[in-house]
Every structure is written in structure tokens, then in C-alpha cells.
Motif scaffolding. Structure first.
Motif, PDB file in Angstrom:
ATOM      1  N   LYS A 172      -6.414  -1.930  -3.152  1.00 22.40           N
ATOM      2  CA  LYS A 172      -5.654  -0.728  -2.803  1.00 22.40           C
ATOM      3  C   LYS A 172      -5.384  -0.658  -1.307  1.00 22.40           C
ATOM      4  CE  LYS A 172      -5.801   4.327  -3.042  1.00 22.40           C
ATOM      5  NZ  LYS A 172      -6.587   5.511  -3.465  1.00 22.40           N
ATOM      6  N   LEU A 173      -6.403  -0.937  -0.510  1.00 23.06           N
ATOM      7  CA  LEU A 173      -6.245  -0.857   0.932  1.00 23.06           C
ATOM      8  C   LEU A 173      -5.441  -2.050   1.454  1.00 23.06           C
ATOM      9  CD1 LEU A 173      -7.193   1.320   2.861  1.00 23.06           C
ATOM     10  CD2 LEU A 173      -9.157  -0.108   3.444  1.00 23.06           C
ATOM     11  N   ALA A 174      -5.704  -3.221   0.888  1.00 23.18           N
ATOM     12  CA  ALA A 174      -5.021  -4.432   1.354  1.00 23.18           C
ATOM     13  C   ALA A 174      -3.516  -4.357   1.137  1.00 23.18           C
ATOM     14  CB  ALA A 174      -5.587  -5.658   0.648  1.00 23.18           C
ATOM     15  N   GLU A 175      -3.087  -3.648   0.099  1.00 26.08           N
ATOM     16  CA  GLU A 175      -1.663  -3.574  -0.220  1.00 26.08           C
ATOM     17  C   GLU A 175      -0.964  -2.374   0.414  1.00 26.08           C
ATOM     18  OE1 GLU A 175      -1.376  -3.681  -4.456  1.00 26.08           O
ATOM     19  OE2 GLU A 175      -1.879  -5.820  -4.577  1.00 26.08           O
ATOM     20  N   HIS A 176      -1.712  -1.558   1.149  1.00 29.45           N
ATOM     21  CA  HIS A 176      -1.091  -0.386   1.770  1.00 29.45           C
ATOM     22  C   HIS A 176      -0.169  -0.843   2.910  1.00 29.45           C
ATOM     23  CE1 HIS A 176      -0.544   3.485   3.698  1.00 29.45           C
ATOM     24  NE2 HIS A 176      -1.197   4.080   2.705  1.00 29.45           N
ATOM     25  N   PRO A 177       1.057  -0.367   2.959  1.00 34.15           N
ATOM     26  CA  PRO A 177       2.008  -0.845   3.969  1.00 34.15           C
ATOM     27  C   PRO A 177       1.641  -0.493   5.403  1.00 34.15           C
ATOM     28  CG  PRO A 177       2.904   1.047   2.771  1.00 34.15           C
ATOM     29  CD  PRO A 177       1.662   0.625   2.047  1.00 34.15           C
ATOM     30  N   ASP A 178       0.778   0.495   5.600  1.00 35.10           N
ATOM     31  CA  ASP A 178       0.398   0.916   6.945  1.00 35.10           C
ATOM     32  C   ASP A 178      -0.993   0.428   7.339  1.00 35.10           C
ATOM     33  OD1 ASP A 178       2.805   2.247   7.398  1.00 35.10           O
ATOM     34  OD2 ASP A 178       2.068   4.103   6.493  1.00 35.10           O
ATOM     35  N   VAL A 179      -1.489  -0.571   6.603  1.00 35.72           N
ATOM     36  CA  VAL A 179      -2.821  -1.122   6.887  1.00 35.72           C
ATOM     37  C   VAL A 179      -2.714  -2.615   7.165  1.00 35.72           C
ATOM     38  CG1 VAL A 179      -5.112  -1.615   5.935  1.00 35.72           C
ATOM     39  CG2 VAL A 179      -4.043   0.605   5.519  1.00 35.72           C
ATOM     40  N   GLN A 180      -3.387  -3.047   8.211  1.00 33.08           N
ATOM     41  CA  GLN A 180      -3.506  -4.470   8.526  1.00 33.08           C
ATOM     42  C   GLN A 180      -4.987  -4.831   8.547  1.00 33.08           C
ATOM     43  OE1 GLN A 180      -3.232  -5.495  12.579  1.00 33.08           O
ATOM     44  NE2 GLN A 180      -2.583  -7.609  12.273  1.00 33.08           N
ATOM     45  N   HIS A 181      -5.334  -5.924   7.891  1.00 32.38           N
ATOM     46  CA  HIS A 181      -6.708  -6.427   7.945  1.00 32.38           C
ATOM     47  C   HIS A 181      -6.787  -7.567   8.944  1.00 32.38           C
ATOM     48  CE1 HIS A 181     -10.057  -9.059   6.105  1.00 32.38           C
ATOM     49  NE2 HIS A 181     -10.609  -8.149   6.893  1.00 32.38           N
ATOM     50  N   ARG A 186     -14.336   3.739   5.609  1.00 35.26           N
ATOM     51  CA  ARG A 186     -13.260   3.949   4.642  1.00 35.26           C
ATOM     52  C   ARG A 186     -12.808   5.410   4.653  1.00 35.26           C
ATOM     53  NH1 ARG A 186     -11.164   1.213   0.249  1.00 35.26           N
ATOM     54  NH2 ARG A 186      -9.381   2.384  -0.533  1.00 35.26           N
ATOM     55  N   GLY A 187     -13.750   6.335   4.774  1.00 31.37           N
ATOM     56  CA  GLY A 187     -13.384   7.735   4.866  1.00 31.37           C
ATOM     57  C   GLY A 187     -12.509   8.008   6.079  1.00 31.37           C
ATOM     58  N   ILE A 188     -12.808   7.352   7.184  1.00 32.79           N
ATOM     59  CA  ILE A 188     -12.006   7.498   8.397  1.00 32.79           C
ATOM     60  C   ILE A 188     -10.608   6.924   8.180  1.00 32.79           C
ATOM     61  CG2 ILE A 188     -11.785   6.759  10.803  1.00 32.79           C
ATOM     62  CD1 ILE A 188     -14.912   6.800  10.888  1.00 32.79           C
ATOM     63  N   VAL A 189     -10.540   5.726   7.608  1.00 33.09           N
ATOM     64  CA  VAL A 189      -9.241   5.087   7.374  1.00 33.09           C
ATOM     65  C   VAL A 189      -8.383   5.938   6.446  1.00 33.09           C
ATOM     66  CG1 VAL A 189      -8.093   3.091   6.314  1.00 33.09           C
ATOM     67  CG2 VAL A 189     -10.021   2.750   7.875  1.00 33.09           C
ATOM     68  N   ASP A 190      -8.969   6.417   5.361  1.00 36.00           N
ATOM     69  CA  ASP A 190      -8.208   7.239   4.415  1.00 36.00           C
ATOM     70  C   ASP A 190      -7.659   8.497   5.079  1.00 36.00           C
ATOM     71  OD1 ASP A 190      -8.593   5.448   2.362  1.00 36.00           O
ATOM     72  OD2 ASP A 190     -10.231   6.575   1.415  1.00 36.00           O
ATOM     73  N   ARG A 191      -8.456   9.141   5.910  1.00 32.75           N
ATOM     74  CA  ARG A 191      -8.002  10.350   6.594  1.00 32.75           C
ATOM     75  C   ARG A 191      -6.947  10.018   7.654  1.00 32.75           C
ATOM     76  NH1 ARG A 191      -9.589  13.130   2.616  1.00 32.75           N
ATOM     77  NH2 ARG A 191     -11.078  14.836   2.914  1.00 32.75           N
ATOM     78  N   PHE A 192      -7.087   8.889   8.319  1.00 25.59           N
ATOM     79  CA  PHE A 192      -6.068   8.472   9.289  1.00 25.59           C
ATOM     80  C   PHE A 192      -4.723   8.252   8.597  1.00 25.59           C
ATOM     81  CE2 PHE A 192      -8.467   6.489  13.145  1.00 25.59           C
ATOM     82  CZ  PHE A 192      -8.873   7.752  13.522  1.00 25.59           C
ATOM     83  N   LEU A 193      -4.758   7.564   7.465  1.00 24.90           N
ATOM     84  CA  LEU A 193      -3.515   7.298   6.744  1.00 24.90           C
ATOM     85  C   LEU A 193      -2.874   8.608   6.279  1.00 24.90           C
ATOM     86  CD1 LEU A 193      -4.652   4.208   4.641  1.00 24.90           C
ATOM     87  CD2 LEU A 193      -3.090   4.189   6.594  1.00 24.90           C
ATOM     88  N   ALA A 194      -3.697   9.531   5.789  1.00 29.48           N
ATOM     89  CA  ALA A 194      -3.170  10.823   5.350  1.00 29.48           C
ATOM     90  C   ALA A 194      -2.572  11.610   6.507  1.00 29.48           C
ATOM     91  CB  ALA A 194      -4.276  11.637   4.683  1.00 29.48           C
ATOM     92  N   ALA A 195      -3.071  11.351   7.735  1.00 29.07           N
ATOM     93  CA  ALA A 195      -2.573  12.051   8.922  1.00 29.07           C
ATOM     94  C   ALA A 195      -1.374  11.343   9.541  1.00 29.07           C
ATOM     95  CB  ALA A 195      -3.687  12.194   9.950  1.00 29.07           C
TER      96      ALA A 195
END
Length: 251
Positions: A43-52, A19-28
Motif C-alpha cells: 500500500k505504501l510502496a504504490e502510493h504516488p506521493d511516497v518514495q522509498h 507509519r503513523g507519522i507518514v500516514d498523517r503527513f500524506l493526509a496533510a
């Protein structure tokens, strides 16, 4: 932003180090496909730049299908982070073949076949970056961690082999070897101790920086390794442990 326009696949990205990696990737600025069996939090599931993409990492066919699905969804793959793993404790005398095989299937075999599945997509982009999450237990070991240490030592060796084999395709491969990182599991472990405050203080004192690591600490390094600023860095296993393994015990 360092990873603007990049697409990353992260296994086990829903919690902990992942999760720390994903959060930093999104911020970048990256788009992120999270490959794991468990559903993502809201929160993560609804992020427009995230696919599960649900996947069972012991199944090589599911791995290939999941990677292809991620590439199709975002139009390609630039970065693969092999983060998902498991750990159990067992003495040398008590490890069963089933336990050993499960550890190797999740921690060592899955990263190889995830990489294999990602290669055609990375080559289409003209190259990319693979980051494997190893451990300081691939360098040293705690008691009853023979299987875990073996799997992480294998990750470190495989990282170097991948760098050698894939360099001509402009695909870099590095590994991060975290030390003690504060996650839900590690916090539960400390909370369950008789004197959790004393245990926490003693643990912090083992680190020259005076604290344990966070998932975001790992994420910061992985962003660097995944980005163009690390374009000449490959085949390395980078220990990220707040100086813990660099510190000698008292004479």
C-alpha cells in the motif's frame, strides 16, 4: 491542507510510530520519502506521493546519499523526521561496548548526520522543520534500559542545541517524547503475558485518558510541529503520553 506542497523525509516510516507519522503527513498533503532498510508494504510502496530510499543508518555516507536522493526525487526537502531507532534491555553490569555503540549509532549519531545531510536542502527552501522522536525514557527510565535512556536523553539535549544553532537559518527543531504507544512490538509483548487482558487493563489505567497512545497520535503532533502553525515553536521536548508521567502514584 496543512502540509500541501511540502516534502518530508521520515526515517523508519514503514511501520509503528513512523507509519503513523507518514500516514498523517500524506493526509496533510505532503510528499514523503521513507528512509529505511526494509522494503515498504504494498500500500505504501504504490502510493504516488511516497518514495522509498533504502539506507543503512549506521553508515554516514549512505545517509548523505539517501537524503540527496530524496531531495532530487521530490525537488527539495522541507521537513526531516528522525524517527528510526532501536531498543534492547541489558543491565549495567552486562552492557557490552558493541551494544552501547550500536545503540548510539542508530539512536543518536544517525539523527545528527541525517540533519547535517538535510541542511543544504532545507536552506535552499528558506528554512524548514526538524522533528526528533525521543522518549519519556529520556526523562525517566525503566529497568535495564540504561543505553536506551541515554540515547533518548541525548536526543532531547541535541534537539535544543540544534534549535539554537539553526534558528537564524529559519530551521526549527523540536522533539516528541512518546509514552507507551500501541505498535506491533508492544502488542506482541502484551499478548505474550500470562494474563494479557489484565495486563492491558492495568496499562490503560496508568493513563489519565484511559488508553495507551497510537502511532496516529504521534503523527498528529508531528504534523503540527512540521507545519507553519508552529512557526514560533522551537527547542522544545513535548511529552505525549496521555498524562501518564503527570500522574502521581497513590499516597
Amino acid at each position: 491542507m496543512e502540509l500541501a506542497g511540502k516534502v518530508a523525509v521520515v526515517t523508519g516510516g514503514g511501520r509503528g510510530i513512523g507509519r503513523g507519522i507518514v500516514d498523517r503527513f500524506l493526509a496533510a498533503g505532503a510528499k514523503v520519502a521513507v528512509l529505511q532498510r526494509r522494503p515498504l508494504d504494498e500500500k505504501l510502496a504504490e502510493h504516488p506521493d511516497v518514495q522509498h530510499v533504502p539506507v543503512e543508518l549506521q553508515d554516514t555516507e549512505e545517509i548523505r546519499t539517501a537524503v540527496d536522493e530524496a531531495a532530487e526525487h521530490f525537488g527539495g526537502i522541507d521537513i526531516l523526521v528522525n524517527n528510526a531507532g532501536m531498543m534492547f534491555e541489558a543491565s549495567i553490569s552486562d552492557i557490552t561496548p558493541e551494544q552501547w555503540d550500536l545503540m548510539m549509532a542508530v539512536n543518536l549519531r544517525a539523527p545528527l548526520f541525517l540533519t547535517q545531510a538535510a541542511l543544504p536542502h532545507l536552506r535552499k527552501r528558506g528554512g524548514g522543520s526538524i522533528v526528533n522522536i525521543g522518549s519519556i525514557e529520556g526523562i525517566g527510565a525503566n529497568p535495564q534500559h540504561a543505553a536506551y535512556s541515554a540515547s533518548k536523553g541525548g536526543i532531547h539535549g541535541m534537539t535544543k542545541a540544534m534549535a539554537v544553532d539553526l534558528g537564524t537559518a529559519n530551521i526549527r527543531c523540536n522533539a516528541v517524547a512518546p509514552g507507551w504507544i500501541s505498535t506491533e512490538l508492544s502488542e506482541d509483548y502484551l499478548t505474550g503475558m500470562t494474563d494479557s487482558a489484565a495486563a492491558r487493563a492495568a496499562l490503560n489505567d496508568l493513563h489519565p485518558v484511559g488508553r495507551v497512545g497510537t502511532p496516529e497520535d504521534i503523527g498528529d503532533l508531528v504534523v503540527f510541529l512540521a507545519g507553519d502553525s508552529a512557526h514560533f515553536l522551537t527547542g522544545e521536548v513535548i511529552v505525549l503520553d496521555g498524562g501518564r508521567t503527570a500522574r502521581l502514584s497513590s499516597p
